[in-house]
Write a protein that holds these residues in place. Structure first.
Motif, PDB file in Angstrom:
ATOM      1  N   THR A  36       0.826  -1.204   0.000  1.00 17.25           N
ATOM      2  CA  THR A  36       0.000   0.000   0.000  1.00 17.25           C
ATOM      3  C   THR A  36       0.860   1.254   0.000  1.00 17.25           C
ATOM      4  OG1 THR A  36      -1.701  -1.201   1.243  1.00 17.25           O
ATOM      5  CG2 THR A  36      -1.863   1.205   1.202  1.00 17.25           C
ATOM      6  N   ILE A  40       1.084   4.320  -2.881  1.00 14.55           N
ATOM      7  CA  ILE A  40       0.946   5.752  -2.578  1.00 14.55           C
ATOM      8  C   ILE A  40       2.165   6.511  -3.081  1.00 14.55           C
ATOM      9  CG2 ILE A  40       0.835   7.456  -0.705  1.00 14.55           C
ATOM     10  CD1 ILE A  40      -0.722   5.309   0.917  1.00 14.55           C
ATOM     11  N   GLU A  44       1.506   9.321  -5.745  1.00 13.51           N
ATOM     12  CA  GLU A  44       1.375  10.641  -5.123  1.00 13.51           C
ATOM     13  C   GLU A  44       2.697  11.244  -4.673  1.00 13.51           C
ATOM     14  OE1 GLU A  44      -1.748  10.710  -2.131  1.00 13.51           O
ATOM     15  OE2 GLU A  44      -2.653   8.927  -3.035  1.00 13.51           O
ATOM     16  N   ALA A  48       3.572  12.568   0.234  1.00 13.88           N
ATOM     17  CA  ALA A  48       2.210  12.157   0.587  1.00 13.88           C
ATOM     18  C   ALA A  48       2.198  10.918   1.476  1.00 13.88           C
ATOM     19  CB  ALA A  48       1.393  11.885  -0.674  1.00 13.88           C
ATOM     20  N   LEU A  49       3.337  10.263   1.596  1.00 11.00           N
ATOM     21  CA  LEU A  49       3.389   9.000   2.330  1.00 11.00           C
ATOM     22  C   LEU A  49       3.518   9.243   3.834  1.00 11.00           C
ATOM     23  CD1 LEU A  49       3.598   5.872   2.150  1.00 11.00           C
ATOM     24  CD2 LEU A  49       6.081   6.171   2.088  1.00 11.00           C
ATOM     25  N   SER A  50       2.636   8.647   4.602  1.00 12.28           N
ATOM     26  CA  SER A  50       2.697   8.694   6.056  1.00 12.28           C
ATOM     27  C   SER A  50       1.988   7.458   6.596  1.00 12.28           C
ATOM     28  CB  SER A  50       2.017   9.958   6.601  1.00 12.28           C
ATOM     29  OG  SER A  50       0.621   9.916   6.351  1.00 12.28           O
ATOM     30  N   ARG A  52      -0.376   7.506   8.714  1.00 12.79           N
ATOM     31  CA  ARG A  52      -1.803   7.831   8.711  1.00 12.79           C
ATOM     32  C   ARG A  52      -2.410   7.623   7.323  1.00 12.79           C
ATOM     33  NH1 ARG A  52      -4.995  10.360  12.136  1.00 12.79           N
ATOM     34  NH2 ARG A  52      -3.215  10.892  13.462  1.00 12.79           N
ATOM     35  N   ARG A  53      -1.654   8.043   6.304  1.00 13.81           N
ATOM     36  CA  ARG A  53      -2.157   7.907   4.932  1.00 13.81           C
ATOM     37  C   ARG A  53      -2.304   6.440   4.543  1.00 13.81           C
ATOM     38  NH1 ARG A  53      -4.368   7.370   1.048  1.00 13.81           N
ATOM     39  NH2 ARG A  53      -4.154   8.306  -1.018  1.00 13.81           N
ATOM     40  N   VAL A  54      -1.334   5.620   4.935  1.00  5.71           N
ATOM     41  CA  VAL A  54      -1.414   4.182   4.655  1.00  5.71           C
ATOM     42  C   VAL A  54      -2.610   3.572   5.389  1.00  5.71           C
ATOM     43  CG1 VAL A  54      -0.257   1.957   4.941  1.00  5.71           C
ATOM     44  CG2 VAL A  54       1.063   3.952   4.206  1.00  5.71           C
ATOM     45  N   GLN A  56      -5.377   5.064   6.299  1.00  4.60           N
ATOM     46  CA  GLN A  56      -6.609   5.475   5.619  1.00  4.60           C
ATOM     47  C   GLN A  56      -6.880   4.607   4.406  1.00  4.60           C
ATOM     48  OE1 GLN A  56      -5.848   9.593   4.762  1.00  4.60           O
ATOM     49  NE2 GLN A  56      -6.596  10.336   6.739  1.00  4.60           N
ATOM     50  N   GLU A  57      -5.811   4.335   3.657  1.00  2.00           N
ATOM     51  CA  GLU A  57      -5.961   3.514   2.449  1.00  2.00           C
ATOM     52  C   GLU A  57      -6.426   2.103   2.804  1.00  2.00           C
ATOM     53  OE1 GLU A  57      -5.625   3.576  -1.798  1.00  2.00           O
ATOM     54  OE2 GLU A  57      -5.481   5.164  -0.300  1.00  2.00           O
ATOM     55  N   LYS A  72       7.524   5.429  10.352  1.00  2.00           N
ATOM     56  CA  LYS A  72       7.659   5.777   8.939  1.00  2.00           C
ATOM     57  C   LYS A  72       9.062   5.477   8.427  1.00  2.00           C
ATOM     58  CE  LYS A  72       7.292   9.519   5.575  1.00  2.00           C
ATOM     59  NZ  LYS A  72       6.963  10.940   5.313  1.00  2.00           N
TER      60      LYS A  72
END
Length: 248
Positions: A36, A40, A44, A48-50, A52-54, A56-57, A72
């Motif tokens: 994942t 990202i 992106e 954009a990678l964090s 939290r972002r992972v 959410q995905e 991270k």
């Protein structure tokens, strides 16, 4: 509609939205998190990678990721090692060390360029992942078996790796600028960027900068691939000059 007992079912009213059955979630794992995160990063960019972002995905909370990835920084190391797993390595042939070294460098550069910002994750890190060590063993072993002293081979490996990653990193910065400027076509972006540089150089006072203003076309003519290959040959020629029996 008929239910299992054969009785006719009452249809849902027209204003009620039909819900699709929920898709079962994939079981959370380190591999899924890496997969994942890489998706990202590719689409992106690294900024954009964090965690939290992972999360959410994956439709989960960030805390659930920490059972598989510490933070991270570790995720970046794992992503980079996953990318290096795409490198195709031949059987080592010390008699053809220079040819194999060139092919290796071009292969690594190809892989890094295919993943946008991933080269940024490689800088200032010591390779410890399985694929990183596999690549390092190939180059280090190739140079040692070709006759280079191990200490010198270690430095040559380090400098060659830095050159490859640094070139890919510079390209990733351009991709970031390209997105920020609203370009979707790489050729369009580079033509615009190089055009601005040429205009600036040509506007410089020739009495102060005679060579730059006279040779603007030559300064910007070579593309990224040609520049990379030229620099690679400089390094390989330097390594060859230091091989036993080649020193003056």
């Amino acid at each position: 509609m008929v239910d299992r007992k054969g009785a006719e079912r009452v249809p849902a009213p027209p204003w009620r939205k039909t819900r699709k059955p929920a898709q079962p979630k994939r079981q959370l794992s380190q591999d899924l998190i890496i997969e994942t995160g890489l998706r990202i990063l590719d689409t992106e960019g690294l900024d954009a990678l964090s965690m939290r972002r992972v999360a959410q995905e994956l439709d989960t909370g960030p805390a659930s990721l920490y059972a598989h990835v510490a933070n991270k920084e570790e995720l970046l190391e794992l992503l980079y090692d996953r990318v290096l797993g795409e490198i195709r390595l031949p059987e080592r042939d010390p008699a053809r060390w220079k040819e194999q070294l060139r092919a290796y460098a071009l292969e690594v550069h190809r892989v890094l360029m295919a993943h946008g910002d991933v080269a940024r994750a490689a800088l200032a890190t010591i390779p410890t992942g399985e694929n990183s060590v596999r690549a390092g063993e190939f180059i280090f072993g190739l140079l040692v078996e070709a006759g280079m002293p191990p200490r010198e081979a270690a430095i040559a490996l380090d400098r060659l790796s830095l050159y490859i990653v640094g070139d890919a990193y510079e390209a990733s910065l351009h991709y970031t600028r390209m997105r920020a400027a609203g370009f979707t076509d790489k050729r369009e972006y580079f033509e615009s960027w190089v055009g601005q540089i040429m205009t600036y150089y040509r506007a410089l006072p020739p009495e102060q900068f005679p060579h730059v203003t006279k040779h603007v076309d030559d300064l910007v003519d070579a593309g990224g691939e040609e520049r990379f290959r030229y620099g690679l040959d400089l390094i390989l020629d330097g390594i060859e000059a230091r091989m036993p029996g080649k020193r003056a």
